[in-house]
Structure formats: structure tokens, C-alpha cells
Design a protein around this motif. Structure first.
Motif, PDB file in Angstrom:
ATOM      1  N   ASP A 262       0.827  -1.205   0.000  1.00  0.00           N
ATOM      2  CA  ASP A 262       0.000   0.000   0.000  1.00  0.00           C
ATOM      3  C   ASP A 262       0.865   1.261   0.000  1.00  0.00           C
ATOM      4  O   ASP A 262       0.515   2.260  -0.628  1.00  0.00           O
ATOM      5  CB  ASP A 262      -0.931   0.002   1.215  1.00  0.00           C
ATOM      6  N   ASP A 263       2.002   1.223   0.707  1.00  0.00           N
ATOM      7  CA  ASP A 263       2.929   2.359   0.672  1.00  0.00           C
ATOM      8  C   ASP A 263       3.393   2.630  -0.750  1.00  0.00           C
ATOM      9  O   ASP A 263       3.423   3.771  -1.212  1.00  0.00           O
ATOM     10  CB  ASP A 263       4.162   2.080   1.548  1.00  0.00           C
ATOM     11  N   LEU A 264       3.775   1.572  -1.457  1.00  0.00           N
ATOM     12  CA  LEU A 264       4.292   1.724  -2.814  1.00  0.00           C
ATOM     13  C   LEU A 264       3.212   2.207  -3.771  1.00  0.00           C
ATOM     14  O   LEU A 264       3.477   3.038  -4.648  1.00  0.00           O
ATOM     15  CB  LEU A 264       4.884   0.401  -3.296  1.00  0.00           C
ATOM     16  N   LEU A 265       2.001   1.704  -3.611  1.00  0.00           N
ATOM     17  CA  LEU A 265       0.911   2.157  -4.476  1.00  0.00           C
ATOM     18  C   LEU A 265       0.597   3.635  -4.217  1.00  0.00           C
ATOM     19  O   LEU A 265       0.337   4.403  -5.152  1.00  0.00           O
ATOM     20  CB  LEU A 265      -0.344   1.313  -4.238  1.00  0.00           C
ATOM     21  N   TYR A 266       0.648   4.035  -2.954  1.00  0.00           N
ATOM     22  CA  TYR A 266       0.382   5.436  -2.618  1.00  0.00           C
ATOM     23  C   TYR A 266       1.449   6.345  -3.230  1.00  0.00           C
ATOM     24  O   TYR A 266       1.142   7.421  -3.760  1.00  0.00           O
ATOM     25  CB  TYR A 266       0.339   5.623  -1.108  1.00  0.00           C
ATOM     26  N   ILE A 267       2.717   5.918  -3.185  1.00  0.00           N
ATOM     27  CA  ILE A 267       3.793   6.687  -3.819  1.00  0.00           C
ATOM     28  C   ILE A 267       3.545   6.773  -5.325  1.00  0.00           C
ATOM     29  O   ILE A 267       3.637   7.845  -5.929  1.00  0.00           O
ATOM     30  CB  ILE A 267       5.159   6.049  -3.532  1.00  0.00           C
ATOM     31  N   ARG A 268       3.240   5.618  -5.925  1.00  0.00           N
ATOM     32  CA  ARG A 268       3.017   5.572  -7.377  1.00  0.00           C
ATOM     33  C   ARG A 268       1.903   6.519  -7.796  1.00  0.00           C
ATOM     34  O   ARG A 268       1.990   7.181  -8.844  1.00  0.00           O
ATOM     35  CB  ARG A 268       2.685   4.130  -7.785  1.00  0.00           C
ATOM     36  N   GLU A 269       0.865   6.607  -6.992  1.00  0.00           N
ATOM     37  CA  GLU A 269      -0.273   7.453  -7.351  1.00  0.00           C
ATOM     38  C   GLU A 269       0.036   8.946  -7.238  1.00  0.00           C
ATOM     39  O   GLU A 269      -0.746   9.778  -7.678  1.00  0.00           O
ATOM     40  CB  GLU A 269      -1.469   7.084  -6.473  1.00  0.00           C
ATOM     41  N   ARG A 270       1.196   9.277  -6.646  1.00  0.00           N
ATOM     42  CA  ARG A 270       1.599  10.682  -6.523  1.00  0.00           C
ATOM     43  C   ARG A 270       2.823  10.997  -7.378  1.00  0.00           C
ATOM     44  O   ARG A 270       3.467  12.030  -7.173  1.00  0.00           O
ATOM     45  CB  ARG A 270       1.856  11.013  -5.048  1.00  0.00           C
ATOM     46  N   ILE A 271       3.137  10.135  -8.323  1.00  0.00           N
ATOM     47  CA  ILE A 271       4.247  10.389  -9.240  1.00  0.00           C
ATOM     48  C   ILE A 271       3.708  11.047 -10.503  1.00  0.00           C
ATOM     49  O   ILE A 271       2.810  10.519 -11.153  1.00  0.00           O
ATOM     50  CB  ILE A 271       4.988   9.088  -9.599  1.00  0.00           C
ATOM     51  N   ILE A 272       4.248  12.202 -10.823  1.00  0.00           N
ATOM     52  CA  ILE A 272       3.919  12.887 -12.078  1.00  0.00           C
ATOM     53  C   ILE A 272       4.795  12.310 -13.174  1.00  0.00           C
ATOM     54  O   ILE A 272       6.019  12.237 -13.037  1.00  0.00           O
ATOM     55  CB  ILE A 272       4.140  14.402 -11.939  1.00  0.00           C
ATOM     56  N   GLY A 273       4.176  11.888 -14.265  1.00  0.00           N
ATOM     57  CA  GLY A 273       4.937  11.232 -15.319  1.00  0.00           C
ATOM     58  C   GLY A 273       5.272   9.819 -14.912  1.00  0.00           C
ATOM     59  O   GLY A 273       4.459   9.108 -14.300  1.00  0.00           O
ATOM     60  N   SER A 274       6.478   9.385 -15.231  1.00  0.00           N
ATOM     61  CA  SER A 274       6.906   8.030 -14.886  1.00  0.00           C
ATOM     62  C   SER A 274       8.374   8.062 -14.486  1.00  0.00           C
ATOM     63  O   SER A 274       9.063   9.062 -14.642  1.00  0.00           O
ATOM     64  CB  SER A 274       6.705   7.079 -16.075  1.00  0.00           C
ATOM     65  N   GLY A 275       8.846   6.951 -13.939  1.00  0.00           N
ATOM     66  CA  GLY A 275      10.239   6.850 -13.548  1.00  0.00           C
ATOM     67  C   GLY A 275      10.413   6.763 -12.047  1.00  0.00           C
ATOM     68  O   GLY A 275       9.445   6.739 -11.278  1.00  0.00           O
ATOM     69  N   MET A 276      11.668   6.736 -11.630  1.00  0.00           N
ATOM     70  CA  MET A 276      12.006   6.610 -10.210  1.00  0.00           C
ATOM     71  C   MET A 276      11.889   7.952  -9.491  1.00  0.00           C
ATOM     72  O   MET A 276      11.861   9.005 -10.119  1.00  0.00           O
ATOM     73  CB  MET A 276      13.405   6.024 -10.074  1.00  0.00           C
TER      74      MET A 276
END
Length: 861
Positions: free
Chosen positions: A273-287
């Protein structure tokens, strides 16, 4: 304030779109709107088309017109236009929930097209119209099209038992509070100024702000989509743990990267869930880059290793966003900057003037439309809350390479209308991107063997911690803390417990060497034991505060005496002592006035009457244990009710510790002429034999005989000398006034990292006849550079009784500067280059022992 006051009233032509979770919320506002409109004698129309319960009930003065959307987009849109035309100008309308149209027409695109066709016609006829959308039911592009077309876009939602309104767009109107979330309290809308409270409310409400989308077949999208699906199936017991862990590992690799130690920590302290929450706040793509990873890891380590649950109450929530590393290269390539990056990475050296031209090229760049829409959504979310745009390169804050202060961070005061805020934000992002090509950063990479390593610039966008005071925004407490204390100025201090550099206001004054300020240095093991004594406490305290001026819309530095002149800052006694008649005392109550004395930032009551130091100490020791090595952590904090501390961790990086000092047997018969200097204030240790050169900038000459322009150029000349001596492979010492690396020319030589990196020892000299005093720079970005380069740093007070300084040697030794740099002969009056063997027939040797607090430089034949 009431809704009319918050929005500065509705105007003829306004279309108002309410984004709501529940239909009842829209009904509440629509009923109030129509009641007032009917009472004021306006023509009022309710356009009814949805299967949901009626928004308005029949009443005198209200026309209800039904239209059937099942007959198709063309019929429905044409009929609504005919109705609007028939009623004419200055009519007040309420429409049913527009979200129901998608059920009939199957696409968000037709919904957006209907609004884009209808809204301008209503505006043209000076109507006032209410619409509703169900929040979270529509694609990003549809909502963006509606936002672009309407005059007002308002989010309304509930968190627990509280109701909030957050205006996202209010055309033609502005106030310093308008675009903040507002809490309903006793029929008033109260703005949320405190960063922690705003983050808690906004961050916990909506995860899908950026609409990441899952339509691509690329792993970036498909793994995210699969993780969402598997998470639900795993919770239902339909997916085995091993398969879920493999998917988590893959998602972690995509977001965090392949750095082994970070991956290991992320696997342990991030759940799916932590990782999904981070992913949902990433603009664009990448690390998301090293700075983001360090911040997130350190927070989770403290929270998840705390068996008592106390840190869950102490830690201020965060709601950061991340601009993915892929966006950086897209920006470079789309704006013809990629070749420039290759050229500079291959070793071309930029001057400061040339780098400013590079920055200008970056500022002229543009972003793709989809990224711009995500930027707008993020800024809508933050509203007028100040934010900071921080570099988060893939190599930054890594194990072994801190890149401390090498890349840029830009505050955005974030005031003005949405377009003004977007313009300021874009400029900040571009300047951070440009800093990837900063000369200091490129040299740092080369020196550390990273010039051929993949380096992408991700960006961390954080809400600035703090709250409003007068026209300003800043945190009460900020600083940097270390799990090891290399500046143990007393035998009582336990170096393994750590140290804190603490300031009032923004933490820039804790990590940068600026002006005439001195942060409070706190030993965690003995917090009330100070390195200063008596009158030094007031003299060597913080005298200026960095903050954000919301009225001027800029970063500013304000004197403490000006900021606190009214003595009404909340809990002022916790931060200040009072200086009167040359006597410093700690206030007992918050009832303080100018007659009680001058406020001096000592933080004495904070340290003695709260658990602040204990909390910081526990946090850094917990993080160090998880990291498996010492760490340094940037933080903000404030004092809540009952003196409870709220802490926000902003950044965490592994801390490099200088190697243990080998014992050095000093010659037993050293005479006074053989000792060049001796200091009893040693911060980092080591032994450097066979020193040939001493570069000496006389503090007295620097203070009295050198003009501003020459001081301004001095750092560049030192840089040329540093490069020349470095190529010769000779050991050398840099000695000079006050704070090397200071931005204030009156306090010291304005060198950068690249201009001192070849020296073996850096000495900061303070003379009683000048205003120069070495700041105990331990904890600043400047100091971290010295540690990473294994440069011994020593403050030297020649006029103090316990120090030794061979005045005769430094005054009478021949100056070889013009022999080395003849083209800069005009600087030989301020820079003395002493060729030690040529002058004495011997080399110099430095031995520094921080445990004994003793450093000596002597002649060794």
C-alpha cells in the motif's frame, strides 16, 4: 467567514461546479443558492435530467424544466441551448448532477463536450449556474476540460465528522486565503494554515489526484495495474503471499531503483500500500530519486520500529508529490538540451556566467501537455499552501555520496491566481533541472567516479512545514540532526548520542553558511550544555529568520528583532530568552513585553521543558540502527497543546564519519618557532605530513584593506590556485578569515566546493580585531563536503590564551603567489602563498585529534 466572503461573492456570468462525494452535499448548497436567488427576485430555473432524487423541490418562483439525455448528446445539448436562449439574460440555474450523463452517453469526452458547449453560452448571457460532479468518477482529461471552461471549481468533502471546502478555481478574484482548504466551524469557513493539519486532511482524503492511468502495455503501467488488482485479491485470500511479494519487489524496483541497500530497506519498511500510494503521486513516470527515498524510508522506519505507537502521534503527516525521473530526459530531449548535457558531462568546464546562460536555456523550455495537466492538478491540490521544489537525483543522498547542497531547491510561496502559481512552479522545476549541470555538481560526480553513471533528476515537491504569522509563513523549529556528534566540546558529551543544529524559521539557516547567524548547537546526551558561555550566548545566537512573505510572494530574511517586536508569537517563551541590563533570563510565562528585555533565540525552555531533544534522539538512533550506519536528518517541528512536540522528517542521508585518527608522536623538543599554530577546538581529525604550501588570507587585511569587488573575485582566484596546486600533487593548507563558503563577503571567502576540494586542511581564523568568527560548521552542506573529501577542518582563535599562532612566520614568510599565478598578481596583497620548505627547509605537518580537542601544525624535517 461565510461562503460569499470566501469566494468574494458570485458574479453574473459565473458557472459554479461543485465536486462532491455525496449528492446530499450538492443539494444543501443548491437549495441555499436558489432560496437567496428567489428572495432577491431573480428568475430561477432548475434543469432536471437525472434519475437521482430531485435537487430542488417545486416552489414559488422556480421553473423546473425536464430534458431527456437518453435521446443522445446532440438532442440534449441542443435542447438545453434552446431553453437557455428562451429564458434570456441574468437567469439563475441549477443543473442535476452532470456525472449521470456518462451513464447515458458512456464516455467522459461527451460530458466534457457538453459542458464546453454550454458553459460559455451561459457566461455570455450573464447567468449564474450551479453544476455538480461526483468526485473520483471521471477521467483526468474530462475534469481538466471542465476546470478550464468554468469560472468556479469547488471541492467539498467530509473527513470524519468535519466538512471542508477547497476552492480550486475562482475566476477574477483573489485573496491570500481563497485557495486553501477551509473547515466548517459554527457556520464559518476557517482556512487551514497549519501545514500538518492541511496535509492530514487533504492527503487522507483523495489518493487519485493525478489519475495515473493504466492504458499502456509498458511495465510502468501494467505492473501498477496488476498490483492494484492483486492487492484486492490478496486481501480476499485468493493470491498466495509469495506471488504478492514478487509483485511488490518489482514495483519497488520501478519506483526506488536498483541500489542494493535502498532496495533492501524499502523491501523491509514499505508494504504494497505504501508503494501504491507513492506511485499514485508520481507525475509522469520513472524513479523518485534518493532524496525522496530517504525521506520516505526514515519516516517509515521511525513509525514501524516504534512499539509504543507514540511516534504515530508525534509525526506530522506529509502529502508529497514526485516528478518521475523519466520527465527529466523528456524535457531535455524535447527542448534540445540533451546534447548540452552530454557535452558538459564529458568534462567541459563552465564558468558561473556560462552556467547562467544554461539556466536561461532551461527556463525557455516547455513540458508536454499531459505533464502540464498533472502539474495543474497537483497545484490545485495544494492551493495556496507554500511548497518547495527539491532535487531528488538518482545518486543523491545515497550510501557513499551525499551530493549535499550540490543541486538546487526552490521555495514557491504559491500565492496569486492558479496561472501565476503555475508559472512560478514551472520556473522552480526548470531551475532544479538546470542544477544537474551546475559546475560544482559535475566536478563532484567526476571526483567520486560517478561521471559515467546514469544520473537522472527526479524532483520531490513538498508542502512547506509551518503556519502563518502576520504576513509570513514559516516553521517554529527547523534544523538538522546527526546520530553522531563529531563536535564534542566537553568530555561529558557522548558522541554516539548525536547532535542538533536548531533554528527558528526555515531550515536554510541550519544547513547553509549565511550572514552573521549562529544556530543553537545541542548535544543530545547533554542538551543544556552549550559551547558558548556568558555573554557569548547572546552574541553568538540567531539574529535573522528565513521565511516566506505571503504578501510580497517571495522568500525573505527578517531580523529577529523585527519579526518578534510585538511579543505575540505563540509560545514565544519556549524559543527565546530575554536580554536586559546585560543579563540573560528565561521567561516564565507567555506574557512578555519589550520592557522585559530583548528577545534572544536560545530555545532554553524548549530544551528543558519539553521532550523535543529526547524525541529527536530516539528518532535518529532508530534510523541509524536500520540503516546500519550513522545518518543525518533534516526536520521541522512545532510545539502543540500541553507542550507536545510535532515532528516532520524532511530528508535523511547516510552520514560519512571521518576515519579514526592515528596517534602521532610529536617531537619532544619542539620550539616556539617550529609550531606554526595550535588549536584547542577540533571538529574532525587526521594527520597530514609533508605539507608544502600554506595559502594564507590575512583576516585583518581582508577586513580593512580590500574593497568589495576584490572580495567578490577572491573565491574564484582561490579556485584557480586550488586547481594549480592540485595538479602539482602537493599537499597544502587553506587559512583565512571567518566562514569559508559564506554567502556574506564580510564574513569570509566566498568559495564553492570545486574551489577548495584539493586542499588537505581548511583553517578558519578569527581575530579579535575583526568581526570574523568561525561558525561551528558541523552540520552544514559545506562541512559535509569537507568530510567527504577527507579535508581536516579546524577553527583557530589566535588571540585566545590556549591557542598558539606563529605571527612572525605568517607575516615575514616570502610570498610565492605571483610565481604560481602571475596573471593574478594584483591579488598578491591579500593572498599569501607560503612555500614552507623554501622558507624553513622543512615541511609542515598537521595532527588533529577531536577526542583530545587538540590540533597542531608544526615543522617536520
Amino acid at each position: 467567514m461565510g461562503l460569499d466572503e470566501l469566494l468574494q461573492n458570485l458574479w453574473y456570468g459565473d458557472n459554479v461546479v461543485w465536486q462532491v462525494d455525496e449528492l446530499e452535499d450538492y443539494i444543501f448548497f443548491a437549495e441555499k443558492f436558489m432560496e437567496n436567488a428567489i428572495e432577491e427576485g431573480h428568475r430561477c430555473v432548475y434543469i432536471r435530467f437525472a434519475p437521482h432524487r430531485p435537487i430542488l423541490e417545486p416552489t414559488k418562483g422556480l421553473d423546473i424544466v425536464e430534458v431527456d439525455p437518453a435521446k443522445g448528446f446532440d438532442y440534449f445539448s441542443t435542447e438545453v441551448h434552446r431553453i437557455i436562449e428562451s429564458y434570456g439574460r441574468e437567469v439563475f440555474y441549477v443543473f442535476d448532477n452532470l456525472s449521470t450523463l456518462v451513464v447515458e452517453w458512456a464516455t467522459d469526452e461527451l460530458l466534457a463536450n457538453f459542458f464546453k458547449a454550454t458553459c460559455p453560452y451561459l457566461y455570455e448571457l450573464d447567468t449564474v449556474t450551479y453544476f455538480a460532479l461526483t468526485k473520483g468518477r471521471h477521467g483526468h482529461q474530462a475534469v481538466a476540460a471542465i476546470r478550464e471552461t468554468t469560472q468556479l471549481l469547488l471541492n467539498f468533502y467530509h473527513v470524519e465528522s468535519n466538512a471542508y471546502i477547497h476552492p480550486l478555481k475562482v475566476y477574477g478574484r483573489y485573496s491570500s486565503q481563497m485557495f486553501l482548504p477551509h473547515l466548517m466551524q459554527e457556520d464559518e469557513w476557517v482556512p487551514l494554515f497549519n501545514s500538518g493539519e492541511a496535509a492530514s486532511v487533504s492527503g487522507g482524503k483523495d489518493r487519485h489526484i493525478l489519475d495515473p492511468g493504466v492504458s499502456s502495455i509498458a511495465p510502468w503501467d501494467t505492473i501498477y495495474s496488476k498490483a492494484l488488482q492483486y492487492q484486492m485479491l490478496y486481501e480476499e485470500g485468493r493470491i498466495p503471499l509469495q506471488e504478492m511479494m514478487a509483485l511488490k519487489s518489482e514495483l519497488c524496483r520501478m519506483i526506488i531503483g536498483d541500489r542494493p541497500r535502498f532496495r533492501e530497506l524499502a523491501e523491509k519498511y514499505f508494504d504494497i500500500d505504501d508503494l501504491l500510494y507513492i506511485r499514485e503521486r508520481i507525475i509522469g513516470s520513472g524513479m523518485i530519486g534518493g532524496k525522496s527515498v530517504g525521506m520516505l524510508l526514515s519516516r517509515n522506519i521511525v513509525l514501524k520500529e516504534d512499539d509504543t505507537g507514540e511516534f504515530g502521534k508525534i509525526m506530522e503527516p506529509h502529502d508529497s508529490f514526485y516528478i518521475g525521473s523519466d520527465v527529466f530526459f523528456t524535457f531535455l530531449i524535447n527542448n534540445d538540451l540533451f546534447r548540452l548535457k552530454i557535452d558538459l558531462s564529458n568534462g567541459y568546464r563552465l564558468s558561473k556566467e556560462e552556467f547562467r546562460e544554461v539556466e536561461q536555456r532551461f527556463l525557455e523550455g516547455t513540458f508536454p501537455a499531459d505533464i502540464m495537466e498533472q502539474f495543474r492538478s497537483m497545484l490545485d491540490y495544494f492551493g495556496q499552501a507554500p511548497i518547495i521544489v527539491r532535487s531528488s537525483s538518482l545518486l543523491e543522498d545515497n550510501f557513499g555520496n551525499a551530493f549535499a547542497g550540490k543541486y538546487r531547491s526552490e521555495f514557491c510561496t504559491n500565492q496569486g491566481d492558479p496561472e501565476e502559481r503555475l508559472t512560478a512552479f514551472l520556473e522552480a522545476v526548470k531551475l532544479v533541472y538546470a542544477s544537474a549541470l551546475d559546475p560544482d555538481a559535475l566536478i563532484y560526480r567526476k571526483v567520486h567516479g560517478l561521471d559515467n553513471t546514469d544520473e537522472q533528476m527526479a524532483i520531490l515537491v513538498q508542502r512547506v512545514s509551518g503556519t502563518h504569522y502576520k504576513n509570513y509563513f514559516f516553521p517554529a523549529l527547523a534544523g538538522v540532526t546527526f546520530s553522531r556528534n563529531l563536535f564534542a566540546w566537553s568530555e561529558q558529551i557522548d558522541p554516539n548520542k548525536g547532535m542538533i543544529r536548531l533554528v527558528f524559521g526555515l531550515g536554510t539557516r541550519a544547513v547553509d553558511r549565511v550572514d552573521r547567524d549562529y544556530p543553537r548547537i545541542v548535544s543530545v546526551s547533554h542538551p543544556q550544555l552549550r559551547p558558548e558561555r556568558g555573554r557569548q550566548i547572546a552574541r553568538y545566537s540567531q539574529i535573522e529568520v528565513d521565511l516566506l512573505d505571503l504578501e510580497r510572494n517571495e522568500f525573505r530574511t527578517v531580523p529577529v528583532s523585527t519579526l518578534l517586536k510585538d511579543f505575540d508569537y505563540p509560545r514565544l517563551r519556549m524559543y527565546t530568552s530575554l536580554l536586559k541590563d546585560d543579563y540573560l533570563r528565561d521567561p516564565v510565562t507567555n506574557f512578555i513585553s519589550a520592557s522585559d528585555g530583548k528577545p534572544v533565540l536560545t530555545f532554553n525552555n524548549l530544551i528543558s521543558k519539553t521532550k523535543f531533544v529526547e524525541i529527536i534522539g530516539n528518532a535518529i538512533q532508530t534510523i541509524e540502527k536500520a540503516y546500519g550506519q550513522p545518518v543525518d536528518v533534516e526536520f521541522t517541528a512545532f510545539i502543540g497543546k500541553s507542550n507536545n512536540i510535532k515532528l516532520n522528517i524532511l530528508q535523511c542521508r547516510p552520514m560519512k564519519i571521518p576515519g579514526k585518527v592515528e596517534s602521532l608522536s610529536l617531537p619532544a623538543d619542539l620550539g616556539p618557532d617550529e609550531i606554526l599554530f595550535r588549536s584547542s577546538k577540533t571538529i574532525c581529525g587526521g594527520v597530514v605530513p609533508d605539507i608544502r604550501y600554506i595559502v594564507y588570507v590575512d583576516p585583518v587585511i581582508y577586513s580593512t584593506d580590500i574593497d568589495f569587488e576584490k572580495k567578490q573575485s577572491l573565491g574564484r582566484i582561490i579556485g584557480h590556485l586550488n586547481e594549480k596546486l592540485g595538479k602539482e600533487g602537493e599537499e597544502f593548507i587553506l587559512m583565512g578569515p571567518g566562514r569559508w563558503g559564506s554567502s556574506n563577503l564580510e564574513l569570509g571567502v566566498n568559495v564553492t566546493y570545486s574551489e577548495i576540494r584539493n586542499t588537505s586542511v581548511l583553517i578558519e581564523v578569527a581575530r579579535q580585531t575583526t568581526e570574523h568568527r568561525p561558525d561551528v560548521s558541523y552540520g552544514t552542506h559545506f562541512f559535509l563536503d569537507l568530510v567527504e573529501e577527507e579535508i581536516i577542518y579546524l577553527p583557530l582563535y589566535p588571540d585566545e590564551p590556549e591557542a598558539q599562532f606563529n605571527e612572525r612566520f605568517f607575516e615575514r614568510s616570502a610570498n610565492s603567489f605571483s610565481d604560481i599565478l602571475p596573471e593574478y598578481d594584483s591579488f598578491s596583497d591579500i593572498i599569501k602563498l607560503i612555500d614552507v620548505p623554501a622558507v624553513t627547509g622543512a615541511h609542515a605537518c598537521v595532527s588533529a585529534d577531536p577526542e583530545k580537542q587538540d590540533a597542531i601544525c608544526f615543522l617536520k624535517k
